[in-house]
Motif scaffolding. Structure first.
Motif, PDB file in Angstrom:
ATOM      1  N   LEU C  77       0.829  -1.204   0.000  1.00 25.50           N
ATOM      2  CA  LEU C  77       0.000   0.000   0.000  1.00 25.50           C
ATOM      3  C   LEU C  77       0.870   1.264   0.000  1.00 25.50           C
ATOM      4  O   LEU C  77       0.609   2.220  -0.736  1.00 25.50           O
ATOM      5  N   ALA C  78       1.931   1.243   0.812  1.00 29.10           N
ATOM      6  CA  ALA C  78       2.814   2.413   0.869  1.00 29.10           C
ATOM      7  C   ALA C  78       3.522   2.608  -0.478  1.00 29.10           C
ATOM      8  O   ALA C  78       3.710   3.740  -0.949  1.00 29.10           O
ATOM      9  N   LEU C  79       3.863   1.494  -1.104  1.00 23.45           N
ATOM     10  CA  LEU C  79       4.529   1.555  -2.410  1.00 23.45           C
ATOM     11  C   LEU C  79       3.634   2.265  -3.430  1.00 23.45           C
ATOM     12  O   LEU C  79       4.090   3.137  -4.172  1.00 23.45           O
ATOM     13  N   VAL C  80       2.362   1.887  -3.443  1.00 23.37           N
ATOM     14  CA  VAL C  80       1.431   2.493  -4.397  1.00 23.37           C
ATOM     15  C   VAL C  80       1.278   3.983  -4.107  1.00 23.37           C
ATOM     16  O   VAL C  80       1.368   4.829  -5.010  1.00 23.37           O
ATOM     17  N   ALA C 164      10.087   6.922   4.959  1.00 21.60           N
ATOM     18  CA  ALA C 164      11.340   6.432   4.377  1.00 21.60           C
ATOM     19  C   ALA C 164      11.335   6.622   2.866  1.00 21.60           C
ATOM     20  O   ALA C 164      12.346   7.028   2.277  1.00 21.60           O
ATOM     21  N   PHE C 165      10.184   6.358   2.235  1.00 21.96           N
ATOM     22  CA  PHE C 165      10.093   6.512   0.778  1.00 21.96           C
ATOM     23  C   PHE C 165      10.279   7.962   0.360  1.00 21.96           C
ATOM     24  O   PHE C 165      10.816   8.250  -0.708  1.00 21.96           O
ATOM     25  N   SER C 166       9.827   8.881   1.202  1.00 27.71           N
ATOM     26  CA  SER C 166       9.925  10.291   0.805  1.00 27.71           C
ATOM     27  C   SER C 166      11.383  10.743   0.796  1.00 27.71           C
ATOM     28  O   SER C 166      11.725  11.740   0.166  1.00 27.71           O
ATOM     29  N   HIS C 167      12.254   9.995   1.510  1.00 27.61           N
ATOM     30  CA  HIS C 167      13.682  10.343   1.473  1.00 27.61           C
ATOM     31  C   HIS C 167      14.381   9.730   0.269  1.00 27.61           C
ATOM     32  O   HIS C 167      15.510  10.070  -0.042  1.00 27.61           O
TER      33      HIS C 167
END
Lengths: 265, 348, 272
Positions: C77-80, C164-167
């Motif tokens: 879900l976070a990936l999407v 983490a993804f936003s970094h």
């Protein structure tokens, strides 16, 4: 940026919705819908009513809401003070001692809340400190449970704080106390309010330890919700749950207002 | 008030980052600490500020031994590379910070904040917050904040390296003006930029590998560098390995006439010649070689000439018909423009 | 140094008084029932009981299963949200934040309406087929608890992952895809390594929270599902058997802290 073909994109989004809606959106909608209904055994609830809400904002329920709010406010303020103090003190210590303090203050997360409740019940039902049967035992348990989260988020914020500010202040002749009060705490304010909000929300919904310790005259809202559903009044319980969620969200909103103001400065 | 380092050594976990530094900055003097990163120059500055505790040696401010004093009892103004302006305070409150911390009277604070902002040309921005200012403006506020406490000693740690080239030369002039207005303040200026050091400093201390390499006026260091490192770090330099002869040196089979006072005959030494003092064409002290690279730099041409396997640089006024890659050329320099380095024969 | 240690003293004293000392008393009571002499008899009694062994087994398989479910679901879900963004993705991220501030038992409450014996799903089934009973009877089994725990704890994984993804530098993704890497490969070789520390940390948190979860189990109201925290509550409050409750509590703490510690060691070994 990851998926370029249109078809794949739509497929991914469809899968996302299929997972997301029933798992996360549906439960909240269902509780909200049920709180306005008297009957639900088909696709839609039936028997619209606001009676649950008039009951949920009066008498016992209103008192439970006040109890929850006071408990959460007290617990989160004490936890924030103790957690911030500990995190600030730990940051000034050598790495080894700091690790020890970290482990010590995170321990309440790893210990089941029910056990924390039991432990506090056992400890404060006997001298030297007798708290059993008073509201203080509930507040104490909530405080212990949320202090761990306050400590963790404040320590993370302290690590991110650039030491250059502190050093600039010291070079200008500010003593450590003055630096703490005029520089460090103001710079930490956004993180402190975030931590306060987290603690408040956790305490508002705390059930495990509370079930072990609450005295009859200090019944927080989650306990009342459990009592309602346990005797089969699911719809009344839903209304109480909506009241709990709304109260939590309103306080969080107020806190985040303070935060935006603090971070804008 | 002067600053004195008395055999100051700083080590972390046995790793020596500053090795027995002896250095004295006179009252009212601007001393630049010049060196590459990791040379120990910032450590030296932080030892004066009190953020680094020497593992040996003493630091003096004037006659006072401040080695054991906490930073807030030293009364030093300091400006760092990233300014460290307090983001939650307005410009005027940033400047007033040190005065309030010292419990100066309110009316006095107002006057001194106004004075400091006036001096740095930031009076119009008193009510702004730091993030509403450009880098150069933040720089000025940081200077104003340090000056407001009327320090006898000002520490500047790479204060201009976050600015772009143009702003940097403006600020350099500005700092020079401030120093003329405050002639009694001693300034310790840490930089890796030789232009900043040459422009601003009364004296330069060149640092490398945790040690002081040389200390002197910009002119001394430039004209007569004590060693190869100083020669190459303060200005550009051709460093040629030579053998000392009777009244000159031998280099690449040629005899060059230079002053050999103090050098033993037959010994190995390094000859330092600044590229802009090397001319194209015939003259005394000829060097012959082939052009390996030629760069046009607007008002000058930089020639790289291969002389018997050694690279010699020459900066000559812009040429109408510059030589081409591979051309044979002759270079020359005047005997008094070369200096012979007998210590630290490292070519690099 | 001494002064700094002194400053750390007040909060530590409070923690000792309100947390460590009470825990110590629990351990003491578990070893010293009312008779006063130390013995392991209470442990022998509790270990011998079938209810305890069942609760132990339920707790120990449920928590890792729920954790694994949360990690997989949360990662997807976070990936999407982060890398296949759609209109409203930000709102969804906000919703996740809000979701985190609600108590866990709300999920069970909602599931009672959806999958309960007379709830939505079964009601629709009986309406359509005319059968007397719907097919959804899993709510009072461990599977109901598993569903509720995965639902409730997945956002705990998603939020740190989104952070983490936003970094993560999108230039890395673009470079990878310009080199001809397809999405699964990019996820495996670029995104997953970057997300691993966050996943490991979240996993340990969720594991512990699942081991200790009480509200969800309590609200199912099922006698069929008993976990260790439920057993502590039952023994102490419903049966007033404090020594027994203390024994179960000690076992629960040992398992929680032990599994948490083991998990940290393993995930650190794995380079996360």
């Amino acid at each position: 940026m990851l998926v370029h073909s249109r078809g794949t994109k739509w497929a991914v989004w469809a899968l996302f919705l299929v997972l997301f809606l029933p798992l996360f959106a549906l439960p909240l909608l269902v509780v909200l819908g049920a709180s306005f209904a008297t009957h639900w055994s088909s696709i839609l609830p039936s028997g619209p009513t606001t009676a649950h809400y008039s009951a949920a904002t009066r008498g016992e329920a209103l008192q439970a809401l006040t109890t929850s709010l006071v408990t959460a406010l007290a617990a989160s303020l004490i936890a924030l003070t103790v957690g911030t103090w500990a995190a600030l003190a730990a940051a000034a210590l050598p790495k080894r001692v700091r690790r020890l303090l970290d482990a010590l203050f995170v321990l309440p997360v790893a210990v089941p809340s029910v056990v924390v409740g039991l432990a506090i019940l056992v400890a404060f039902s006997q001298p030297p400190i007798l708290l059993n049967g008073t509201r203080w035992i509930v507040i104490a348990a909530h405080t212990v449970l949320v202090t761990a989260f306050a400590y963790q988020s404040v320590s993370a914020a302290i690590v991110r704080l650039d030491p250059a500010y502190e050093q600039a202040a010291a070079s200008l002749g500010a003593r450590p106390g003055y630096v703490l009060w005029r520089v460090k705490l103001p710079l930490l304010l956004p993180s402190l309010t975030a931590a306060a909000g987290l603690c408040f929300a956790l305490s508002m919904g705390e059930l495990s330890a509370t079930m072990m310790l609450y005295p009859p005259d200090w019944t927080p809202l989650p306990v009342l919700i459990y009592a309602a559903t346990d005797r089969g009044s699911l719809f009344a319980g839903s209304a109480l749950a909506v009241v709990l969620m709304t109260a939590t969200l309103l306080v969080l909103l107020a806190v985040s207002r303070i935060r935006t103001k603090a971070s804008y400065r | 008030m002067g600053i004195r380092f008395d055999a100051v050594t700083v080590a972390y976990d046995g790793n020596v980052v500053l090795d027995s530094l002896d250095l004295a900055v006179q009252a009212g003097e601007v001393m630049a600490l010049l060196g590459p990163s990791g040379s120990g120059k910032t450590t030296a500055l932080r030892a004066v500020a009190g953020f680094v505790r020497p593992s040996a040696g003493r630091v003096f401010l004037g006659e006072r031994d401040v080695t054991d004093l906490p930073p807030y009892r030293r009364g030093i103004g300091m400006v760092v590379q990233q300014y460290a302006l307090f983001p939650h305070l307005r410009v005027e409150d940033n400047v007033a910070f040190g005065l309030k911390a010292r419990k100066v009277a309110k009316t006095e604070i107002r006057a001194r904040v106004a004075e400091a902002l006036e001096m740095t040309g930031m009076a119009a921005y008193a009510r702004r917050h730091p993030r509403e200012l450009s880098g150069g403006q933040q720089q000025r506020v940081a200077v104003a904040r340090a000056l407001a406490i009327r320090p006898d000693v000002l520490l500047l740690d790479e204060p201009l390296s976050a600015l772009d080239a143009r702003l940097r030369s403006d600020m350099l002039a500005e700092l020079a003006r401030l120093h003329r207005e405050l002639p009694d303040v001693s300034i310790l200026y840490v930089t890796h930029d030789q232009v900043e050091a040459l422009t601003l400093a009364d004296r330069i201390a060149v640092m490398d590998k945790a040690r002081l390499q040389a200390c002197g006026t910009p002119r001394e260091l430039y004209r007569a560098p004590a060693n190869a490192f100083t020669a190459s770090f303060v200005g550009n330099a051709n460093l040629l390995p030579v053998t000392v002869g009777a009244d000159g040196v031998a280099f690449a089979g040629a005899e060059l006439k230079v002053d050999t006072a103090g050098a033993a005959r037959g010994s190995k030494a390094t000859l330092c010649v600044r590229p802009h003092l090397v001319g194209l064409g015939d003259g005394p002290n000829r060097l012959q070689g082939t052009v390996s690279e030629i760069q046009w730099r607007g008002s000058t041409h930089r020639l790289y000439v291969d002389v018997d396997g050694h690279r010699v640089m020459a900066d000559v006024p812009e040429l109408r018909t510059p030589p081409a890659h591979g051309d044979e050329v002759t270079l020359h320099f005047a005997p008094r423009d070369a200096s012979l380095l007998t210590a630290g024969i490292t070519h690099g | 140094m001494v002064r700094r240690l002194l400053w750390a003293l007040p909060p530590v004293v409070l923690l000792v008084l309100f947390f460590l000392y009470p825990l110590l008393l629990v351990v003491q009571q578990s070893l010293q029932p009312d008779t006063g002499d130390t013995s392991l008899q209470p442990y022998a009694d509790v270990f011998a009981s079938g209810a305890f062994r069942e609760a132990l087994w339920t707790t120990v398989w449920l928590a890792p299963a729920a954790t694994a479910g949360c990690l997989v679901l949360g990662f997807f879900l976070a990936l999407v949200i982060a890398f296949v963004p759609f209109r409203g993705a930000r709102a969804v991220a906000k919703f996740i934040d809000v979701f985190l501030s609600f108590p866990s038992f709300l999920i069970t409450l909602a599931l009672l309406f959806i999958y309960g014996t007379v709830g939505m799903a079964n009601g629709m089934w009986t309406d359509v087929t005319g059968a007397a009973e719907g097919p959804f009877q899993f709510l009072t089994t461990p599977w109901g608890v598993l569903l509720a725990e995965i639902t409730y704890f997945t956002p705990f994984v998603m939020r740190p992952l989104l952070a983490a993804f936003s970094h993560l530098d999108t230039a890395q993704l673009e470079a990878a895809s310009s080199l001809g890497a397809r999405a699964p490969r990019i996820v495996r070789q670029v995104i997953l390594p970057e997300a691993l520390p966050a996943l490991a940390a979240d996993g340990s948190l969720v594991l512990v929270l699942c081991l200790n979860e009480f509200g969800i189990v309590l609200f199912t109201g099922a006698k069929g599902v008993t976990t260790l925290p439920m057993l502590v509550y039952g023994k102490a409050i419903l049966e007033s058997d404090y020594p027994g409750a203390c024994v179960v509590a000690v076992v629960n703490v040992v398992i929680s802290v032990g599994l948490y510690g083991l998990y940290r060691v393993v995930s650190r070994r794995a380079g996360a």
